[in-house]
Design a protein around this motif. Sequence first.
Motif, short mmCIF file in Angstrom:
data_model
loop_
_atom_site.label_atom_id
_atom_site.label_comp_id
_atom_site.label_asym_id
_atom_site.label_seq_id
_atom_site.Cartn_x
_atom_site.Cartn_y
_atom_site.Cartn_z
N VAL A 14 0.82 -1.22 0.00
CA VAL A 14 0.00 0.00 0.00
C VAL A 14 0.86 1.27 0.00
O VAL A 14 0.64 2.16 -0.84
N PRO A 15 1.85 1.42 0.91
CA PRO A 15 2.71 2.61 0.83
C PRO A 15 3.48 2.72 -0.49
O PRO A 15 3.85 3.82 -0.90
N LEU A 16 3.71 1.57 -1.16
CA LEU A 16 4.43 1.61 -2.43
C LEU A 16 3.67 2.40 -3.49
O LEU A 16 4.29 2.94 -4.43
N LEU A 17 2.33 2.47 -3.37
CA LEU A 17 1.56 3.27 -4.32
C LEU A 17 1.99 4.73 -4.29
O LEU A 17 1.89 5.44 -5.30
N PHE A 18 2.44 5.17 -3.13
CA PHE A 18 2.92 6.55 -2.98
C PHE A 18 4.42 6.61 -3.25
O PHE A 18 4.90 7.46 -4.01
N LEU A 19 5.16 5.71 -2.64
CA LEU A 19 6.62 5.77 -2.70
C LEU A 19 7.18 5.47 -4.09
O LEU A 19 8.22 6.00 -4.48
N VAL A 69 -2.12 6.67 4.60
CA VAL A 69 -1.42 6.83 3.32
C VAL A 69 -2.42 7.14 2.21
O VAL A 69 -2.22 8.04 1.39
N GLY A 70 -3.54 6.39 2.20
CA GLY A 70 -4.58 6.64 1.21
C GLY A 70 -5.17 8.03 1.33
O GLY A 70 -5.40 8.71 0.33
N VAL A 71 -5.40 8.47 2.56
CA VAL A 71 -5.95 9.81 2.81
C VAL A 71 -4.99 10.89 2.28
O VAL A 71 -5.40 11.86 1.65
N SER A 72 -3.70 10.70 2.54
CA SER A 72 -2.71 11.69 2.10
C SER A 72 -2.67 11.80 0.57
O SER A 72 -2.47 12.90 0.02
N GLN A 73 -2.86 10.67 -0.12
CA GLN A 73 -2.88 10.72 -1.59
C GLN A 73 -4.11 11.46 -2.11
O GLN A 73 -4.01 12.23 -3.08
N ILE A 74 -5.26 11.23 -1.48
CA ILE A 74 -6.48 11.93 -1.89
C ILE A 74 -6.31 13.44 -1.69
O ILE A 74 -6.79 14.25 -2.49
N MET A 75 -5.62 13.82 -0.63
CA MET A 75 -5.39 15.25 -0.37
C MET A 75 -4.62 15.92 -1.52
O MET A 75 -4.78 17.11 -1.77
N LEU A 76 -3.80 15.13 -2.22
CA LEU A 76 -3.01 15.70 -3.32
C LEU A 76 -3.85 15.97 -4.57
O LEU A 76 -3.31 16.44 -5.58
N TYR A 77 -5.14 15.69 -4.51
CA TYR A 77 -6.04 16.16 -5.57
C TYR A 77 -6.01 17.69 -5.61
O TYR A 77 -6.26 18.31 -6.65
N PHE A 78 -5.66 18.28 -4.45
CA PHE A 78 -5.53 19.74 -4.34
C PHE A 78 -4.06 20.13 -4.31
O PHE A 78 -3.64 21.01 -3.57
N ALA A 79 -3.25 19.45 -5.15
CA ALA A 79 -1.80 19.68 -5.16
C ALA A 79 -1.42 21.06 -5.67
O ALA A 79 -0.26 21.45 -5.57
N GLY A 83 -5.24 7.15 -4.12
CA GLY A 83 -5.74 7.24 -2.75
C GLY A 83 -6.93 6.33 -2.52
O GLY A 83 -6.99 5.61 -1.51
N LEU A 84 -7.87 6.33 -3.46
CA LEU A 84 -9.04 5.45 -3.34
C LEU A 84 -8.62 3.98 -3.39
O LEU A 84 -9.14 3.15 -2.63
N LEU A 85 -7.67 3.66 -4.26
CA LEU A 85 -7.17 2.29 -4.35
C LEU A 85 -6.52 1.85 -3.05
O LEU A 85 -6.71 0.72 -2.57
N GLY A 86 -5.74 2.75 -2.43
CA GLY A 86 -5.08 2.44 -1.16
C GLY A 86 -6.07 2.18 -0.05
O GLY A 86 -5.91 1.25 0.75
N ILE A 87 -7.12 3.00 0.03
CA ILE A 87 -8.13 2.84 1.08
C ILE A 87 -8.92 1.54 0.88
O ILE A 87 -9.16 0.80 1.84
N VAL A 88 -9.31 1.26 -0.36
CA VAL A 88 -10.05 0.02 -0.65
C VAL A 88 -9.19 -1.20 -0.34
O VAL A 88 -9.67 -2.18 0.25
#
Length: 398
Positions: A225-230, A288-298, A374-379
């Motif tokens: 899951v963290p690999l989706l970000f890293l 981690v999933g939440v942090s990725q969704i936040m980047l929708y407002f990057a 982000g959605l993929l990480g949360i699911v």
Amino acid sequence: MWKNRNVWIILTGEFIAGLGLWLGIIGNLEFMQEKIPSDFLKSLLMATGLVAGIIVGPYAGKITDQKSKKTVMLWSGLLRTISVIFMLIAIATGSVWWMLVFFVTIQISAAFYFPALQAAIPLIVKDKDLLQLNGVHMNVSTLSRIIGTAVAGILLVLLPLSMLYIGSLVAYLGLLILTWFLNFEENTNSSSEKKNTNGKTSFKDVLPVIKGLPIVFMTLLMTLVPLLFLGGFNLLVINISELQDSSAIKGWIYTAEGVSFMIGAFFIKKISDNFSPYKILFGSSLLVGVSQIMLYFADVFAVTIAAFLVFGFSVGCFFPTASTIFQTKVPKDFHGRFFSFRNMLDRIGFQVVLLLTGFLLDFIGLQLMCLLYGLLGIVTTFFFYVKNKQMLTANQEN
């Protein structure tokens, strides 16, 4: 633990090597931005080195279990030092092909070095000190990243790009010298007996061990899951910088994520007293999933920094917990092969995410991609949580 000379050598070596690593990474980004316009081509180039690491992974695991961990660390450290020379040639000639040689050799070095290091740590300290040492070790790594990226940014303005790699070369030589002074007992008798009995030690022997340890198997899956970000972290940083039309945001991102990571890793020992390892892993993965969704407002500076603060804290809790589970639950005779297998799994994950990130950045853009990830990480986290509940229920009924 703090009276142990080996602990100080490991931590000092990690700091010095981290400085060299991040000088090189910032140099890589600068060189690729200049020579390669496409994000997908950048990701393809970096992924080639990861493939080389995956190919030698099984051999690295067997060697680590059969030979001295210190010896493996020394030889792989030497190869890492030599690899920097190829990057200096790439800069001198302006050739991307020499950079490819650099990526391949440094990833092969890492395929040997990191399993040997992870297998050596449980031989240096007692099991009760592992979580603390893993947390401190990752904090030292993060501190070197913060300082390394800051120094690299300054050097890029004042000096030629090649000087970053000269600094990297000096740092790797320093790590090589420090590794020579490590002194700890290595029990290779069991592995030797296994080798004499079965004719040879197989890398595949570790697979039934993983399958027979549900907490290890689940933790391995959770690390994806963290690999989706890293996996595409550096590409994200480049694109956020372009989106906000700011070079300074790169430094802010690395600093925010690094400081937050250190806070998470610093408090993980206290957090683990109140929560089970599974709860820490699931909670961190969700963040981690939440942090990725936040980047929708990057495109918003404050939201971007907040996202990387959340991400840094979550992985600062996640990775020391995962490393401690692996080091304490997996039998020491299998540590080399297990950590090599984990490295291979991480590299495959990195490669897939890196290529996918480069592709998605070119075709749907940064913000939609981050929302998707982000959605993929949360699911995925929710799926693992349900599976874990089912396993616990089945064990109680049995």
